[in-house]
Design an enzyme around this catalytic site. Structure first.
Site, mmCIF file in Angstrom:
data_model
loop_
_atom_site.group_PDB
_atom_site.id
_atom_site.type_symbol
_atom_site.label_atom_id
_atom_site.label_comp_id
_atom_site.label_asym_id
_atom_site.label_seq_id
_atom_site.Cartn_x
_atom_site.Cartn_y
_atom_site.Cartn_z
ATOM 1 N N LYS A 96 40.343 66.641 44.465
ATOM 2 C CA LYS A 96 41.787 66.812 44.284
ATOM 3 C C LYS A 96 42.011 68.070 43.444
ATOM 4 O O LYS A 96 42.277 67.995 42.247
ATOM 5 C CB LYS A 96 42.376 65.542 43.640
ATOM 6 C CG LYS A 96 43.868 65.384 43.897
ATOM 7 C CD LYS A 96 44.317 63.968 43.617
ATOM 8 C CE LYS A 96 45.830 63.804 43.644
ATOM 9 N NZ LYS A 96 46.497 64.096 44.895
ATOM 10 N N GLU A 132 43.730 64.194 57.862
ATOM 11 C CA GLU A 132 44.764 63.525 57.060
ATOM 12 C C GLU A 132 46.050 64.317 57.234
ATOM 13 O O GLU A 132 46.172 65.104 58.172
ATOM 14 C CB GLU A 132 44.313 63.435 55.606
ATOM 15 C CG GLU A 132 43.985 64.782 54.992
ATOM 16 C CD GLU A 132 43.548 64.701 53.538
ATOM 17 O OE1 GLU A 132 43.748 63.673 52.890
ATOM 18 O OE2 GLU A 132 43.020 65.712 53.041
ATOM 19 N N ARG A 175 39.551 87.654 33.110
ATOM 20 C CA ARG A 175 39.364 87.375 34.532
ATOM 21 C C ARG A 175 37.963 87.781 35.006
ATOM 22 O O ARG A 175 37.590 88.945 34.924
ATOM 23 C CB ARG A 175 40.423 88.106 35.370
ATOM 24 C CG ARG A 175 40.369 87.691 36.837
ATOM 25 C CD ARG A 175 41.387 88.422 37.697
ATOM 26 N NE ARG A 175 41.307 87.973 39.087
ATOM 27 C CZ ARG A 175 40.368 88.401 39.945
ATOM 28 N NH1 ARG A 175 39.480 89.285 39.578
ATOM 29 N NH2 ARG A 175 40.348 87.924 41.184
ATOM 30 N N TYR A 223 43.663 67.875 39.679
ATOM 31 C CA TYR A 223 44.857 67.159 39.239
ATOM 32 C C TYR A 223 44.820 65.715 39.699
ATOM 33 O O TYR A 223 43.973 65.322 40.492
ATOM 34 C CB TYR A 223 46.129 67.858 39.724
ATOM 35 C CG TYR A 223 46.459 67.671 41.195
ATOM 36 C CD1 TYR A 223 45.700 68.293 42.179
ATOM 37 C CD2 TYR A 223 47.529 66.870 41.588
ATOM 38 C CE1 TYR A 223 46.004 68.120 43.523
ATOM 39 C CE2 TYR A 223 47.840 66.697 42.925
ATOM 40 C CZ TYR A 223 47.078 67.325 43.897
ATOM 41 O OH TYR A 223 47.374 67.146 45.221
ATOM 42 N N ARG A 239 38.678 58.847 40.099
ATOM 43 C CA ARG A 239 38.778 59.976 41.045
ATOM 44 C C ARG A 239 38.872 61.293 40.296
ATOM 45 O O ARG A 239 38.305 62.305 40.717
ATOM 46 C CB ARG A 239 39.969 59.795 41.986
ATOM 47 C CG ARG A 239 40.033 60.905 43.033
ATOM 48 C CD ARG A 239 41.081 60.654 44.089
ATOM 49 N NE ARG A 239 42.425 60.655 43.532
ATOM 50 C CZ ARG A 239 43.523 60.406 44.235
ATOM 51 N NH1 ARG A 239 43.432 60.120 45.534
ATOM 52 N NH2 ARG A 239 44.701 60.423 43.659
ATOM 53 N N LEU A 294 41.007 63.572 51.367
ATOM 54 C CA LEU A 294 41.079 63.088 49.997
ATOM 55 C C LEU A 294 40.870 61.570 49.999
ATOM 56 O O LEU A 294 41.495 60.878 50.811
ATOM 57 C CB LEU A 294 42.445 63.410 49.387
ATOM 58 C CG LEU A 294 42.504 63.048 47.905
ATOM 59 C CD1 LEU A 294 41.811 64.133 47.087
ATOM 60 C CD2 LEU A 294 43.927 62.863 47.430
HETATM 61 C C1 LIG Z 1 45.848 65.775 50.875
HETATM 62 C C2 LIG Z 1 46.160 64.393 50.386
HETATM 63 N N1 LIG Z 1 45.638 63.348 51.045
HETATM 64 C C3 LIG Z 1 45.899 62.074 50.661
HETATM 65 C C4 LIG Z 1 46.720 61.804 49.579
HETATM 66 C C5 LIG Z 1 46.986 60.376 49.184
HETATM 67 O O1 LIG Z 1 46.311 60.046 47.999
HETATM 68 P P1 LIG Z 1 46.862 58.899 47.018
HETATM 69 O O2 LIG Z 1 46.999 57.672 47.851
HETATM 70 O O3 LIG Z 1 45.801 58.769 45.986
HETATM 71 O O4 LIG Z 1 48.175 59.376 46.491
HETATM 72 C C6 LIG Z 1 47.275 62.859 48.857
HETATM 73 C C7 LIG Z 1 48.130 62.583 47.692
HETATM 74 O O5 LIG Z 1 48.780 63.409 47.170
HETATM 75 C C8 LIG Z 1 46.980 64.189 49.266
HETATM 76 O O6 LIG Z 1 47.491 65.240 48.602
#
Ligand SMILES: Cc1ncc(COP(=O)(O)O)c(C=O)c1O
Length: 281
Positions: free
Chosen positions: A145, A177, A98, A31, A50, A201
């Site tokens: 993502k 994070e 499935r 996503y 991305r 991410l």
């Molecule tokens: C796990 C995670 N880390 C970092 C981010 C920040 O990413 P962005 O700056 O692209 O929104 C997100 C955004 O939803 C996230 O889900």
């Protein structure tokens, strides 16, 4: 509310997919979420790059070219009645009997919706927010993502249960994070964040922070940050497409550092605000 599903714009109530969709059955999809300011998508090419990286990472062919994605995003933004929006979209491996192995000859499911952009309140910006700390129990491809977000969901709920905004995660004693944001610290005036490896991410806002900091003459460093260093830092911030940059002023129920957003945060906040599209022109 109008949403986009597999080539059609339609009312949310009419957007239906099969229970056999692999997104539903396996969380097999990726996503994106793109902030829109004054009806202008912020850093759209970076988000689409991305998306491509996430699709490559799960071996799913991109169903659209960048220009097709751009026209779907722009049309949805035009059909959505807010100036500031959060465009969410996901691509799954489609509908199939499935079976764990990839199905052959199945079209991806493409869904897109746009909601009002839930920016932090003025009070959150002024006072900062609370976080809890937690162990990072997610898988080893946090750089993709993917819609399989159970680890992030469980971490966020720890924060919610404690009345906090986010859960800041540590793996093997090092900062990764937060449940849905990247984390920065400031130490002796230098902005520091962990490297964009498989454990975090690659945030579009993370990149924006570094780009804006360098342009604004602020010192930056990218390197691993231990739990001890993070908790003893002068400042801690969160960044994401919906939080922008947000200072952390409470950690695990106790005031963090000065207990108010720090001077480097204030400078970064100004730089970030100035980088946003200010009109629909
Ligand atoms: C796990 C995670 N880390 C970092 C981010 C920040 O990413 P962005 O700056 O692209 O929104 C997100 C955004 O939803 C996230 O889900």
């Amino acid at each position: 509310m109008t949403v986009y599903l597999n080539g059609r714009f339609l009312p949310l109530e009419d957007a239906k997919i099969s229970v056999l969709d692999r997104g539903f059955i396996y969380g097999d999809g990726v996503y994106e979420l793109i902030p829109v300011y004054h009806r202008q998508p912020y850093r759209l090419p970076q988000h689409l790059a991305r998306l491509q990286r996430s699709l490559d990472g799960i071996r799913l062919t991109n169903p659209h070219t960048a220009s097709e994605w751009e026209s779907i995003v722009r049309e949805l933004v035009a059909r959505t009645p807010f100036d500031e929006q959060a465009v969410y979209f996901q691509v799954t491996r489609g509908v199939a009997k499935r079976d764990h192995s990839f199905p052959l000859g199945v079209a991806a499911t493409v869904f897109m919706m746009s909601n009002p952009l839930p920016l932090p309140t003025a009070e959150q910006v002024e006072r900062g927010v609370a976080v809890v700390t937690a162990t990072d129990e997610r898988w080893l491809h946090c750089d993709l993502k993917t819609i399989s977000l159970l680890g992030n969901v469980l971490a966020r709920q720890l924060a919610t249960d404690a009345g906090a905004a986010e859960a800041v995660l540590f793996r093997n004693g090092f900062l990764t994070e937060a449940s849905a944001s990247n984390v920065f610290i400031v130490r002796e005036g230098v902005i520091v964040a962990p490297p964009k490896d498989n454990q975090i991410l690659p945030g579009i806002t993370y990149d924006a922070v570094f780009e804006l900091a360098r342009g604004g003459g602020l010192a930056v460093e990218i390197r691993p940050i231990s739990r001890e260093e993070a908790l003893a830092a002068d400042e801690m911030w969160l960044s994401s497409s919906t939080k922008e940059v947000l200072a952390v002023t409470t950690v695990d129920g106790k005031a963090f550092a000065a207990g108010v957003p720090g001077p480097v945060f204030r400078k970064m906040y100004e730089l970030f605000q100035a980088s946003k599209p200010r009109s629909d022109k």
